[in-house]
Design a protein around this motif. Structure first.
Motif, PDB file in Angstrom:
ATOM      1  N   ASP A   1      39.985  54.492  33.905  1.00 25.87           N
ATOM      2  CA  ASP A   1      39.013  54.541  33.128  1.00 25.87           C
ATOM      3  C   ASP A   1      37.804  55.738  33.559  1.00 25.87           C
ATOM      4  OD1 ASP A   1      39.991  51.770  33.384  1.00 25.87           O
ATOM      5  OD2 ASP A   1      38.993  51.631  31.424  1.00 25.87           O
ATOM      6  N   PRO A   2      37.268  56.247  32.442  1.00 20.38           N
ATOM      7  CA  PRO A   2      35.905  57.242  32.677  1.00 20.38           C
ATOM      8  C   PRO A   2      34.818  56.613  33.583  1.00 20.38           C
ATOM      9  CG  PRO A   2      35.949  56.669  30.561  1.00 20.38           C
ATOM     10  CD  PRO A   2      37.217  56.162  30.970  1.00 20.38           C
ATOM     11  N   PHE A   3      34.269  57.214  34.407  1.00 20.47           N
ATOM     12  CA  PHE A   3      33.311  56.725  35.318  1.00 20.47           C
ATOM     13  C   PHE A   3      32.222  56.328  34.714  1.00 20.47           C
ATOM     14  CE2 PHE A   3      35.650  59.924  38.261  1.00 20.47           C
ATOM     15  CZ  PHE A   3      36.422  58.921  39.018  1.00 20.47           C
ATOM     16  N   ARG A   4      31.527  55.181  34.887  1.00 21.11           N
ATOM     17  CA  ARG A   4      30.274  54.855  34.262  1.00 21.11           C
ATOM     18  C   ARG A   4      29.456  53.883  35.217  1.00 21.11           C
ATOM     19  NH1 ARG A   4      34.578  51.761  32.078  1.00 21.11           N
ATOM     20  NH2 ARG A   4      34.380  49.472  32.114  1.00 21.11           N
ATOM     21  N   VAL A   5      28.505  53.597  34.549  1.00 21.06           N
ATOM     22  CA  VAL A   5      27.555  52.533  35.584  1.00 21.06           C
ATOM     23  C   VAL A   5      28.101  51.151  35.116  1.00 21.06           C
ATOM     24  CG1 VAL A   5      25.284  51.457  35.854  1.00 21.06           C
ATOM     25  CG2 VAL A   5      25.524  54.014  35.822  1.00 21.06           C
ATOM     26  N   SER A   6      28.327  50.143  35.947  1.00 20.75           N
ATOM     27  CA  SER A   6      28.722  48.957  35.602  1.00 20.75           C
ATOM     28  C   SER A   6      28.441  47.809  36.623  1.00 20.75           C
ATOM     29  CB  SER A   6      30.292  48.997  35.558  1.00 20.75           C
ATOM     30  OG  SER A   6      30.818  47.683  35.210  1.00 20.75           O
ATOM     31  N   SER A   7      28.141  46.664  36.044  1.00 25.67           N
ATOM     32  CA  SER A   7      27.681  45.492  36.892  1.00 25.67           C
ATOM     33  C   SER A   7      28.978  44.879  37.799  1.00 25.67           C
ATOM     34  CB  SER A   7      26.808  44.486  36.170  1.00 25.67           C
ATOM     35  OG  SER A   7      27.649  44.017  35.169  1.00 25.67           O
ATOM     36  N   PHE A   8      30.039  45.523  37.438  1.00 24.86           N
ATOM     37  CA  PHE A   8      31.242  45.006  38.064  1.00 24.86           C
ATOM     38  C   PHE A   8      32.304  45.775  38.169  1.00 24.86           C
ATOM     39  CE2 PHE A   8      31.290  44.597  33.279  1.00 24.86           C
ATOM     40  CZ  PHE A   8      32.442  45.154  33.015  1.00 24.86           C
ATOM     41  N   CYS A   9      33.341  45.775  39.064  1.00 27.66           N
ATOM     42  CA  CYS A   9      34.419  46.727  39.112  1.00 27.66           C
ATOM     43  C   CYS A   9      35.233  46.734  38.028  1.00 27.66           C
ATOM     44  CB  CYS A   9      35.422  46.410  40.339  1.00 27.66           C
ATOM     45  SG  CYS A   9      34.476  46.333  41.870  1.00 27.66           S
ATOM     46  N   TYR A  10      35.941  47.794  37.712  1.00 25.87           N
ATOM     47  CA  TYR A  10      36.737  48.158  36.494  1.00 25.87           C
ATOM     48  C   TYR A  10      37.875  49.140  37.105  1.00 25.87           C
ATOM     49  CZ  TYR A  10      33.830  52.555  36.209  1.00 25.87           C
ATOM     50  OH  TYR A  10      33.326  53.664  36.499  1.00 25.87           O
ATOM     51  N   GLY A  11      38.626  49.187  36.089  1.00 24.17           N
ATOM     52  CA  GLY A  11      39.912  49.920  36.078  1.00 24.17           C
ATOM     53  C   GLY A  11      41.204  49.057  36.241  1.00 24.17           C
ATOM     54  N   THR A  12      42.307  49.785  36.338  1.00 21.55           N
ATOM     55  CA  THR A  12      43.560  49.078  36.355  1.00 21.55           C
ATOM     56  C   THR A  12      44.355  49.620  37.606  1.00 21.55           C
ATOM     57  OG1 THR A  12      44.975  50.767  35.059  1.00 21.55           O
ATOM     58  CG2 THR A  12      43.426  48.945  33.978  1.00 21.55           C
ATOM     59  N   GLY A  13      45.616  49.062  37.749  1.00 19.53           N
ATOM     60  CA  GLY A  13      46.556  49.391  38.803  1.00 19.53           C
ATOM     61  C   GLY A  13      47.203  51.146  38.882  1.00 19.53           C
ATOM     62  N   GLU A  14      46.718  51.659  37.588  1.00 22.96           N
ATOM     63  CA  GLU A  14      47.336  53.132  37.515  1.00 22.96           C
ATOM     64  C   GLU A  14      46.311  53.828  38.371  1.00 22.96           C
ATOM     65  OE1 GLU A  14      48.438  54.126  32.925  1.00 22.96           O
ATOM     66  OE2 GLU A  14      46.460  53.849  33.139  1.00 22.96           O
TER      67      GLU A  14
ATOM     68  N   PHE B   1      47.571  57.705  47.327  1.00 22.32           N
ATOM     69  CA  PHE B   1      47.590  56.189  47.858  1.00 22.32           C
ATOM     70  C   PHE B   1      47.408  55.305  46.363  1.00 22.32           C
ATOM     71  CE2 PHE B   1      46.104  59.159  51.017  1.00 22.32           C
ATOM     72  CZ  PHE B   1      46.725  58.833  52.263  1.00 22.32           C
ATOM     73  N   ARG B   2      48.324  54.553  46.059  1.00 26.04           N
ATOM     74  CA  ARG B   2      48.378  53.866  44.981  1.00 26.04           C
ATOM     75  C   ARG B   2      47.848  52.322  45.416  1.00 26.04           C
ATOM     76  NH1 ARG B   2      50.531  56.162  40.776  1.00 26.04           N
ATOM     77  NH2 ARG B   2      52.086  58.081  41.226  1.00 26.04           N
ATOM     78  N   TRP B   3      47.728  51.765  43.990  1.00 26.87           N
ATOM     79  CA  TRP B   3      47.078  50.165  44.172  1.00 26.87           C
ATOM     80  C   TRP B   3      48.212  49.437  45.311  1.00 26.87           C
ATOM     81  CZ3 TRP B   3      47.964  46.089  40.287  1.00 26.87           C
ATOM     82  CH2 TRP B   3      47.278  44.926  40.673  1.00 26.87           C
ATOM     83  N   SER B   4      47.367  48.882  46.340  1.00 27.19           N
ATOM     84  CA  SER B   4      48.004  48.044  47.146  1.00 27.19           C
ATOM     85  C   SER B   4      48.477  46.416  46.425  1.00 27.19           C
ATOM     86  CB  SER B   4      47.354  47.631  48.372  1.00 27.19           C
ATOM     87  OG  SER B   4      46.366  46.883  48.063  1.00 27.19           O
ATOM     88  N   GLY B   5      47.693  46.112  45.261  1.00 22.68           N
ATOM     89  CA  GLY B   5      47.848  44.853  44.787  1.00 22.68           C
ATOM     90  C   GLY B   5      46.941  43.641  45.529  1.00 22.68           C
ATOM     91  N   GLU B   6      46.249  44.082  46.631  1.00 19.31           N
ATOM     92  CA  GLU B   6      45.605  43.317  47.432  1.00 19.31           C
ATOM     93  C   GLU B   6      44.234  42.648  46.725  1.00 19.31           C
ATOM     94  OE1 GLU B   6      43.799  42.640  51.926  1.00 19.31           O
ATOM     95  OE2 GLU B   6      45.725  43.915  51.576  1.00 19.31           O
ATOM     96  N   ASN B   7      43.429  43.795  45.917  1.00 24.44           N
ATOM     97  CA  ASN B   7      42.314  43.255  45.406  1.00 24.44           C
ATOM     98  C   ASN B   7      42.284  44.227  44.153  1.00 24.44           C
ATOM     99  OD1 ASN B   7      40.808  45.593  46.009  1.00 24.44           O
ATOM    100  ND2 ASN B   7      40.408  44.515  48.192  1.00 24.44           N
ATOM    101  N   SER B   8      41.331  44.045  43.444  1.00 17.63           N
ATOM    102  CA  SER B   8      41.079  44.900  42.138  1.00 17.63           C
ATOM    103  C   SER B   8      39.781  45.645  42.246  1.00 17.63           C
ATOM    104  CB  SER B   8      41.189  43.954  40.844  1.00 17.63           C
ATOM    105  OG  SER B   8      42.482  43.463  40.775  1.00 17.63           O
ATOM    106  N   TYR B   9      39.524  46.114  43.242  1.00 17.33           N
ATOM    107  CA  TYR B   9      37.775  46.891  43.430  1.00 17.33           C
ATOM    108  C   TYR B   9      38.460  48.402  43.043  1.00 17.33           C
ATOM    109  CZ  TYR B   9      36.646  42.456  45.805  1.00 17.33           C
ATOM    110  OH  TYR B   9      36.639  41.065  46.378  1.00 17.33           O
ATOM    111  N   PHE B  10      38.832  48.788  42.064  1.00 18.09           N
ATOM    112  CA  PHE B  10      39.174  50.003  41.683  1.00 18.09           C
ATOM    113  C   PHE B  10      37.784  51.011  41.797  1.00 18.09           C
ATOM    114  CE2 PHE B  10      42.398  47.277  39.579  1.00 18.09           C
ATOM    115  CZ  PHE B  10      43.488  47.622  40.422  1.00 18.09           C
TER     116      PHE B  10
END
Length: 218
Positions: A125-138, A151-160
């Motif tokens: 996702d494009p970078f933006r100001v947000s009150s929460f984490c965003y993005g996907t495993g890509e 270094f790809r997503w480990s699957g441990e959390n979603s703090y992209f």
């Protein structure tokens, strides 16, 4: 020279006098190389490099060759458009966000620090100001310091990704961030994080940005 690749074509035949049937045809095709703004006309590489719509202050042909093979399928075949550059737009995280305000597609961040190390991140996702984490495993981090690693997503959390007015953060989980940048896009840091199980992207945990670019796909 790479071997010829095989393409499979499936043809469906039907007419009034015969039963319908399917014919599978194998066609040999040779890879064609799309020239890059960063590549020379006499290059002997057969790899299909992306077309850059603007000159890059950072990316060279060997960077493109490595990165293109790890980009998500939905970005393949598109030109790379420069969305933000510290050289062109100045050193401001606010300006970086503004340049992506109307964007709705993935972005690739490329950083060169004062140690001449090249590294960065792909964000779904494009970078933006947000009150929460965003993005996907890509989303992933990468580094050419000293050799190319991804270094790809480990699957441990979603703090992209999480964007603040005073910083941009990528990766995390109980400790430092995989990649962190300040509001002036001048100071940054990189530590191992749970999200990507990465090593530090630069030679040192803390670094000074020399050039930074963000590219999208159009």
């Amino acid at each position: 020279m790479r071997p010829l690749q095989h393409c499979i074509k499936i043809l469906y035949h039907a007419n009034k006098s015969e039963e319908p049937f399917v014919e599978i045809v194998t066609v040999k095709q040779q890879n064609k190389r799309r020239p890059s703004v960063c590549s020379s006309a006499d290059s002997e590489s057969d790899d299909q490099l992306p077309l850059l719509t603007h000159h890059s202050q950072i990316l060279e042909e060997h960077h493109l060759e490595r990165l293109m093979n790890h980009m998500p399928a939905r970005t393949q075949g598109y030109s790379w458009k420069l969305v933000y550059s510290t050289v062109e737009h100045g050193t401001s995280l606010t300006t970086l966000y503004r340049q992506m305000r109307e964007l709705d597609r993935p972005v690739l961040m490329v950083i060169r620090d004062t140690d001449k190390q090249v590294f960065g991140a792909f964000s779904s996702d494009p970078f933006r100001v947000s009150s929460f984490c965003y993005g996907t495993g890509e989303t992933f981090l990468y580094s050419f310091s000293p050799e190319f690693q991804i270094f790809r997503w480990s699957g441990e959390n979603s703090y992209f990704v999480r964007g603040f007015l005073d910083s941009l953060q990528m990766g995390g989980g109980g400790g430092p961030f995989g990649l962190w940048l300040d509001s002036d896009l001048y100071r940054g840091s990189s530590y191992s994080c749970n999200t990507f199980c990465n090593r530090p992207l630069s030679l040192h945990h803390d670094f000074i940005v020399q050039d930074l670019e963000v590219w999208s796909f159009v």
